[in-house]
Design a protein around this motif. Structure first.
Motif, PDB file in Angstrom:
ATOM      1  N   VAL A  73      30.510 -13.079  33.128  1.00 25.50           N
ATOM      2  CA  VAL A  73      31.423 -13.441  34.209  1.00 25.50           C
ATOM      3  C   VAL A  73      31.154 -12.596  35.452  1.00 25.50           C
ATOM      4  O   VAL A  73      31.201 -13.096  36.584  1.00 25.50           O
ATOM      5  CB  VAL A  73      32.897 -13.278  33.748  1.00 25.50           C
ATOM      6  CG1 VAL A  73      33.860 -13.546  34.876  1.00 25.50           C
ATOM      7  CG2 VAL A  73      33.184 -14.170  32.575  1.00 25.50           C
ATOM      8  N   GLY A  74      30.849 -11.321  35.260  1.00 27.17           N
ATOM      9  CA  GLY A  74      30.629 -10.417  36.391  1.00 27.17           C
ATOM     10  C   GLY A  74      29.436 -10.807  37.234  1.00 27.17           C
ATOM     11  O   GLY A  74      29.533 -10.937  38.458  1.00 27.17           O
ATOM     12  N   SER A  77      30.002 -14.225  38.912  1.00 28.13           N
ATOM     13  CA  SER A  77      30.851 -14.163  40.110  1.00 28.13           C
ATOM     14  C   SER A  77      30.133 -13.444  41.246  1.00 28.13           C
ATOM     15  O   SER A  77      30.331 -13.786  42.423  1.00 28.13           O
ATOM     16  CB  SER A  77      32.187 -13.485  39.799  1.00 28.13           C
ATOM     17  OG  SER A  77      31.991 -12.145  39.449  1.00 28.13           O
ATOM     18  N   TYR A  90      37.569 -12.067  42.857  1.00 34.14           N
ATOM     19  CA  TYR A  90      37.927 -12.390  41.468  1.00 34.14           C
ATOM     20  C   TYR A  90      37.268 -11.390  40.512  1.00 34.14           C
ATOM     21  O   TYR A  90      37.918 -10.863  39.598  1.00 34.14           O
ATOM     22  CB  TYR A  90      37.503 -13.825  41.142  1.00 34.14           C
ATOM     23  CG  TYR A  90      37.704 -14.208  39.695  1.00 34.14           C
ATOM     24  CD1 TYR A  90      38.975 -14.365  39.167  1.00 34.14           C
ATOM     25  CD2 TYR A  90      36.616 -14.393  38.850  1.00 34.14           C
ATOM     26  CE1 TYR A  90      39.173 -14.715  37.837  1.00 34.14           C
ATOM     27  CE2 TYR A  90      36.792 -14.743  37.525  1.00 34.14           C
ATOM     28  CZ  TYR A  90      38.068 -14.893  37.030  1.00 34.14           C
ATOM     29  OH  TYR A  90      38.239 -15.228  35.711  1.00 34.14           O
ATOM     30  N   GLY A  91      35.985 -11.115  40.718  1.00 38.07           N
ATOM     31  CA  GLY A  91      35.281 -10.128  39.890  1.00 38.07           C
ATOM     32  C   GLY A  91      35.881  -8.735  40.046  1.00 38.07           C
ATOM     33  O   GLY A  91      35.976  -7.973  39.082  1.00 38.07           O
ATOM     34  N   LEU A  94      39.040  -8.587  38.019  1.00 39.91           N
ATOM     35  CA  LEU A  94      38.729  -8.407  36.595  1.00 39.91           C
ATOM     36  C   LEU A  94      38.252  -6.982  36.308  1.00 39.91           C
ATOM     37  O   LEU A  94      38.568  -6.416  35.265  1.00 39.91           O
ATOM     38  CB  LEU A  94      37.657  -9.403  36.153  1.00 39.91           C
ATOM     39  CG  LEU A  94      38.075 -10.868  36.089  1.00 39.91           C
ATOM     40  CD1 LEU A  94      36.882 -11.730  35.691  1.00 39.91           C
ATOM     41  CD2 LEU A  94      39.209 -11.049  35.110  1.00 39.91           C
ATOM     42  N   TYR A  95      37.485  -6.413  37.227  1.00 36.51           N
ATOM     43  CA  TYR A  95      36.971  -5.046  37.030  1.00 36.51           C
ATOM     44  C   TYR A  95      38.116  -4.034  36.979  1.00 36.51           C
ATOM     45  O   TYR A  95      38.164  -3.189  36.092  1.00 36.51           O
ATOM     46  CB  TYR A  95      36.000  -4.691  38.151  1.00 36.51           C
ATOM     47  CG  TYR A  95      35.396  -3.317  38.018  1.00 36.51           C
ATOM     48  CD1 TYR A  95      34.484  -3.039  37.018  1.00 36.51           C
ATOM     49  CD2 TYR A  95      35.737  -2.301  38.898  1.00 36.51           C
ATOM     50  CE1 TYR A  95      33.919  -1.781  36.884  1.00 36.51           C
ATOM     51  CE2 TYR A  95      35.183  -1.046  38.778  1.00 36.51           C
ATOM     52  CZ  TYR A  95      34.278  -0.797  37.776  1.00 36.51           C
ATOM     53  OH  TYR A  95      33.726   0.452  37.645  1.00 36.51           O
ATOM     54  N   GLY A  97      41.127  -4.708  36.340  1.00 33.61           N
ATOM     55  CA  GLY A  97      42.015  -5.080  35.243  1.00 33.61           C
ATOM     56  C   GLY A  97      41.430  -4.732  33.882  1.00 33.61           C
ATOM     57  O   GLY A  97      41.964  -5.130  32.856  1.00 33.61           O
ATOM     58  N   HIS A  99      38.777  -5.783  32.353  1.00 31.68           N
ATOM     59  CA  HIS A  99      38.277  -6.924  31.577  1.00 31.68           C
ATOM     60  C   HIS A  99      37.051  -6.540  30.761  1.00 31.68           C
ATOM     61  O   HIS A  99      36.793  -7.111  29.706  1.00 31.68           O
ATOM     62  CB  HIS A  99      37.950  -8.079  32.520  1.00 31.68           C
ATOM     63  CG  HIS A  99      37.347  -9.262  31.847  1.00 31.68           C
ATOM     64  ND1 HIS A  99      38.092 -10.113  31.065  1.00 31.68           N
ATOM     65  CD2 HIS A  99      36.079  -9.728  31.793  1.00 31.68           C
ATOM     66  CE1 HIS A  99      37.305 -11.060  30.591  1.00 31.68           C
ATOM     67  NE2 HIS A  99      36.080 -10.850  31.009  1.00 31.68           N
ATOM     68  N   TYR A 100      36.296  -5.558  31.233  1.00 33.57           N
ATOM     69  CA  TYR A 100      35.066  -5.144  30.553  1.00 33.57           C
ATOM     70  C   TYR A 100      35.341  -4.457  29.224  1.00 33.57           C
ATOM     71  O   TYR A 100      34.417  -4.235  28.448  1.00 33.57           O
ATOM     72  CB  TYR A 100      34.222  -4.232  31.444  1.00 33.57           C
ATOM     73  CG  TYR A 100      34.934  -2.993  31.918  1.00 33.57           C
ATOM     74  CD1 TYR A 100      34.982  -1.857  31.128  1.00 33.57           C
ATOM     75  CD2 TYR A 100      35.554  -2.961  33.144  1.00 33.57           C
ATOM     76  CE1 TYR A 100      35.642  -0.723  31.556  1.00 33.57           C
ATOM     77  CE2 TYR A 100      36.205  -1.831  33.589  1.00 33.57           C
ATOM     78  CZ  TYR A 100      36.240  -0.716  32.781  1.00 33.57           C
ATOM     79  OH  TYR A 100      36.883   0.413  33.208  1.00 33.57           O
ATOM     80  N   GLU A 106      29.828  -6.584  30.332  1.00 35.80           N
ATOM     81  CA  GLU A 106      30.324  -7.186  31.568  1.00 35.80           C
ATOM     82  C   GLU A 106      30.516  -6.163  32.681  1.00 35.80           C
ATOM     83  O   GLU A 106      30.648  -6.534  33.845  1.00 35.80           O
ATOM     84  CB  GLU A 106      31.671  -7.877  31.317  1.00 35.80           C
ATOM     85  CG  GLU A 106      31.608  -9.062  30.415  1.00 35.80           C
ATOM     86  CD  GLU A 106      31.185 -10.317  31.147  1.00 35.80           C
ATOM     87  OE1 GLU A 106      30.968 -10.260  32.375  1.00 35.80           O
ATOM     88  OE2 GLU A 106      31.077 -11.348  30.489  1.00 35.80           O
ATOM     89  N   LEU A 110      30.650  -6.831  36.915  1.00 39.64           N
ATOM     90  CA  LEU A 110      31.953  -6.732  37.566  1.00 39.64           C
ATOM     91  C   LEU A 110      31.951  -5.633  38.620  1.00 39.64           C
ATOM     92  O   LEU A 110      32.573  -5.781  39.681  1.00 39.64           O
ATOM     93  CB  LEU A 110      33.046  -6.497  36.531  1.00 39.64           C
ATOM     94  CG  LEU A 110      33.306  -7.660  35.571  1.00 39.64           C
ATOM     95  CD1 LEU A 110      34.291  -7.247  34.484  1.00 39.64           C
ATOM     96  CD2 LEU A 110      33.815  -8.873  36.315  1.00 39.64           C
TER      97      LEU A 110
END
Length: 134
Positions: A73-74, A77, A90-91, A94-95, A97, A99-100, A106, A110
């Motif tokens: 995803v990273g 994006s 968005y990336g 996620l970073y 947050g 998400h990795y 990821e 990100l």
């Protein structure tokens, strides 16, 4: 000669570091040969023990391919952000947050998206300042 007689069925590869007690007892002895040094008496001499069969490989947690065409995803994006800059944000979301933590592979993509979002924000700020005040 007596020492060589005791080693006729097994082969000592390397002197064990277990004498220094640096490793846990369960992880001190390993072997790459089947059926070598299985009892505790031989383990104390610094022999290595086979933990599991080399052919019995189970797929690891990170053996599955990453989503988004295998690049994650990273990175997806990040690359798509050159066409749609909102993907960088968005990336970044996620970073920050974490998400990795689901998949550490990821993290690099990100982080690249976060850096690209920062550069895009700075560029937009500079362009806005130039257009408003000059």
């Amino acid at each position: 000669m007596e020492e060589a007689k005791g080693l006729n069925s097994s082969l000592e590869l390397v002197k064990s570091v277990s004498e220094k007690h640096l490793l846990r007892p369960s992880s001190r002895y390993y072997s790459m040969f089947k059926g070598q040094a299985t009892d505790a008496a031989e383990n104390e001499k610094g022999k290595y023990v086979l933990i599991r069969d080399a052919e019995d490989l189970q797929p690891g947690i990170y053996d599955k391919p990453l989503p988004c065409f295998g690049c994650g995803v990273g990175w997806f994006s990040f690359l798509l952000g050159f066409v749609f800059p909102l993907m960088w944000y968005y990336g970044t979301f996620l970073y920050f947050g974490n998400h990795y933590r689901k998949d550490p592979r990821e993290r690099a993509g990100l982080a690249a998206s976060a850096i690209a979002a920062l550069a895009c924000s700075v560029a937009l700020f500079v362009i806005t300042v130039i257009l408003l005040f000059f």
